[in-house]
Design an enzyme around this catalytic site. Sequence first.
Site, PDB file in Angstrom:
ATOM      1  N   SER A 147       0.840  -1.448   0.333  1.00  0.00           N
ATOM      2  CA  SER A 147      -0.082  -0.189   0.234  1.00  0.00           C
ATOM      3  C   SER A 147       1.416   1.496   0.394  1.00  0.00           C
ATOM      4  O   SER A 147       1.327   1.562  -0.597  1.00  0.00           O
ATOM      5  CB  SER A 147      -0.767  -0.058   1.449  1.00  0.00           C
ATOM      6  N   ASP A 308      -1.124   1.257  -4.602  1.00  0.00           N
ATOM      7  CA  ASP A 308      -1.807   0.450  -4.841  1.00  0.00           C
ATOM      8  C   ASP A 308      -3.357   0.678  -5.567  1.00  0.00           C
ATOM      9  O   ASP A 308      -4.135  -0.206  -5.675  1.00  0.00           O
ATOM     10  CB  ASP A 308      -1.848  -1.306  -3.931  1.00  0.00           C
ATOM     11  N   ASP A 310      -6.127   1.526  -3.923  1.00  0.00           N
ATOM     12  CA  ASP A 310      -7.545   1.775  -2.805  1.00  0.00           C
ATOM     13  C   ASP A 310      -7.261   2.895  -1.904  1.00  0.00           C
ATOM     14  O   ASP A 310      -8.583   2.355  -1.798  1.00  0.00           O
ATOM     15  CB  ASP A 310      -6.605   0.801  -1.980  1.00  0.00           C
TER      16      ASP A 310
END
Length: 577
Positions: A147, A308, A310
Amino acid sequence: MSNWEKVYQEWKSFSNLDAALKKELDAMKDDPKALEDAFYKELTFGTGGMRGVLGPGTNRMNIYTVRKAVNGLAKYLLDNVVNVKDRGVVIAYDSRYMSQEFAVETAKVLGAYDIKAYVFESLRPTPLLSFAVRYLATAAGVMITASHNPPEYNGFKVYNEDGGQMVPEEANQVITAIKEIENELMVPVLEREVLEEKQLLNWVGKDIDNAYLDQLIHISKLDQQAFEQNKDLQIVFTPLHGTAHDLVIRGLEQLHFENVEVVKEQAIPDPEFSTVESPNPEEHQAFTLAIELGKKNDADILLGTDPDADRLGVAVKDKNGGYTVLTGNQLGSLLVDYILSHTDPVTLNNGRMIKTIVTSELGQAIASSYGVETINTLTGFKYIGEKIRQFDATGETFVFGYEESYGYLISSFARDKDAVQAAVMACEMAHYWKQKGKTLLDVLDDLYKKHGYYQEGMTSLTLKGKEGSEKIATIMDEIRKNPMKEIGGLKVEKTEDYLSSEQLLVDTGATKVIELPKENVFKFLLDNNSWVCLRPSGTEPKIKCYYGVCGETRDGSEQILASLKDTMDQTINQIIG
């Protein structure tokens, strides 16, 4: 010889040790503290997977710790999920060091169990992996990512057959299977050439991207005429050297946003994230280059996604010509209001908005004003995904889900937080309000005036290594043993210990069971609709303290917030000396 030293000697004497890891291990031979930290424990596999610093050792991310985790996952799947070998596992990865290598290692271990692997041919966002699990109907999914952690980290996230991150019940069974493996160096694998020959390794291309985009176009809340119009919103976007570029740009094009400028220096995937201190849209410094380009282009809105893809951060042009970076709570509240105000009231009758226990209560106040029930979950989007899955059986309707840490989900065709969906919806929302003569900051002020001046904050204390882990445990133990009766001048009305699943009414001593999974979290509910919550991170060497207040004025709320932070900072510092 201590236990960690025995494990170190096993690695050191292993004849087939990966050459790069052997070189790193040799360089550490005269540093006993570094060796102990690399070998004193196994890298923790939590409810969502594992994350750690790259390097040799059982407490590091490397091909052997990844193989051990995959081996446990394979055993769990074969015992608990139907048609695993035919359905297979889909694997995606981001722009970090070793990401593609770990993706292939995952396939190599699965192949040793005759389980098919579908691996993306190049880097992809986390939400696309979540979507791919559902689209391909695989038995599970794996995302190789850390992340927004620093460059030296990587991670391994596991998704269930519904496309959500594994919840504790599932993850605990995987952990049990992992622990059955005594030696991570001896996990069986099939080499890549053999996998491809047996059709156990299948490379995935653009088909899934296109299928995802076909779903993305339907999240729009505009009527057909407004949808088809070319939109004059001026947008600046930075993927922060990560995976979001292509899907965000194509998603905006589908909704006829023509004026999108990308921060060129941050458009190229870069495992060093060389233009930022941290590739985290929660950190304002991540917007430095986007703000420069925004001022040059007179942009209305700035978008920033983590590596990533998100998490989404948004900054909005203010009255002074500068840019204000919205908090995750603020953007979430704006999205709740926009989505619910543009949803058929009949749908709202059975609608459910989902947020976490450390997310602003403003979202719940807004949802209530539309007659929508709010469901609170523990921190972590896996719990939001789990609730959506339950709605398939209960008939409840998911309308929106979010958490304060910049994670949002508009439509459940993905089951994890989705910065691509959020970026498209944030731009549509900004365009809608621009047509009404308002910025998102204007709309946020309107929400405060209507519902109260909700303000939130979070402080994070990083305590690395073995000593750090012990200090974090000490803080949580002391808070539980001697809970405060007053914080920042506000009386504690209730405490909630999510580890014991007990809510305590302080004045009467009455208790109530908390109907949520057990987790190492402790929350104080204060008077004046304020609260404080302590939570060790499950993926980083940090302990986080969250705050929420609601006052009659902005200044009043900010003063209460500052007082809560000062009190908790002093308390934590006293505990750890």
